[in-house]
Scaffold this motif. Structure first.
Motif, PDB file in Angstrom:
ATOM      1  N   MET A  45       0.847  -1.190   0.000  1.00  0.00           N
ATOM      2  CA  MET A  45       0.000   0.000   0.000  1.00  0.00           C
ATOM      3  C   MET A  45       0.883   1.240   0.000  1.00  0.00           C
ATOM      4  N   SER A  47       0.691   5.895  -0.405  1.00  0.00           N
ATOM      5  CA  SER A  47      -0.085   7.135  -0.515  1.00  0.00           C
ATOM      6  C   SER A  47       0.845   8.294  -0.806  1.00  0.00           C
ATOM      7  N   TYR A  49       0.930  12.504  -0.282  1.00  0.00           N
ATOM      8  CA  TYR A  49       0.332  13.551   0.530  1.00  0.00           C
ATOM      9  C   TYR A  49       0.757  14.879  -0.061  1.00  0.00           C
ATOM     10  N   GLU A  60      -4.351  13.411   1.693  1.00  0.00           N
ATOM     11  CA  GLU A  60      -3.870  12.104   1.254  1.00  0.00           C
ATOM     12  C   GLU A  60      -4.504  11.731  -0.078  1.00  0.00           C
ATOM     13  N   SER A  62      -4.548   8.229  -2.031  1.00  0.00           N
ATOM     14  CA  SER A  62      -4.195   6.843  -1.747  1.00  0.00           C
ATOM     15  C   SER A  62      -4.158   5.981  -3.015  1.00  0.00           C
ATOM     16  N   ASP A  65      -9.040   3.276  -2.593  1.00  0.00           N
ATOM     17  CA  ASP A  65     -10.004   3.967  -1.749  1.00  0.00           C
ATOM     18  C   ASP A  65     -10.287   3.103  -0.528  1.00  0.00           C
ATOM     19  N   SER A  67     -11.583   4.506   2.304  1.00  0.00           N
ATOM     20  CA  SER A  67     -12.447   5.314   3.156  1.00  0.00           C
ATOM     21  C   SER A  67     -13.719   4.547   3.505  1.00  0.00           C
ATOM     22  N   VAL A  75      -7.956   9.007  -5.183  1.00  0.00           N
ATOM     23  CA  VAL A  75      -7.095   7.858  -5.433  1.00  0.00           C
ATOM     24  C   VAL A  75      -6.132   8.189  -6.565  1.00  0.00           C
TER      25      VAL A  75
END
Length: 171
Positions: A45, A47, A49, A60, A62, A65, A67, A75
């Motif tokens: 994973m 991300s 920022y 963020e 990512s 997704d 969330s 994303v």
């Protein structure tokens, strides 16, 4: 338009890569170029920022997704570089593999014209070897004044359960 980035591993040693990529590429394209240029398999994973001049972590973006509600966060595969980076906003933070927290500072160094015959993304320059393990982060905790008494400051008596506004039978 071509964006030229310098990507620096947050470590004491000098480890960085210079990558050029089309401004219309997605952050997922940049993620793939980063993982390849630093020798990662790209299976973890990650991300980005959005960051400011002080390298503070902002919004963020990512890889997936994650969330609570679909579409809750941006994303990588739906966000282009030119949507988040320009001449005024040149910095991103990139975190790869949240168990090890490989952290990179990504900075837009130059905006250039597309050159014929070059395949993008293009690794322009590589310096330094990535260490075997992710560098440990030094977190600085605020000092707590040992003389300060929390209970007195907030007028709390730990023996007085009736006035603590606590339901001990909540379950």
């Amino acid at each position: 338009m071509i964006y030229r980035f310098r990507i620096i591993l947050d470590t004491h040693e000098d480890v960085f890569r210079d990558i050029e990529i089309e401004a219309s590429a997605t952050l997922e394209d940049l993620h793939n170029a980063l993982t390849q240029s630093f020798g990662f398999d790209g299976q973890e994973m990650a991300s980005f920022y959005i960051s400011n001049d002080l390298w503070e972590e902002g919004e963020e973006i990512s890889l997936f997704d994650v969330s609570d509600e679909p579409g809750g966060i941006r994303v990588m595969n739906e966000t282009t570089l030119e949507d988040v980076v320009d001449e005024e906003n040149t910095r991103l933070l990139y975190v790869y593999d949240f168990l090890n927290m490989w952290t990179f500072m990504v900075e837009l160094a130059d905006i250039a014209e597309l050159e014929e015959g070059i395949m993008y993304p293009n690794l322009m320059f590589a310096h330094g070897q990535i260490p075997e393990e992710a560098p440990e982060k030094e977190f600085i905790a605020e000092e707590i004044d040992e003389d300060e008494n929390f209970d007195e400051e907030f007028d709390l008596d730990p023996e007085d359960y009736d006035n603590l506004d606590f339901d001990e039978n909540w379950n």
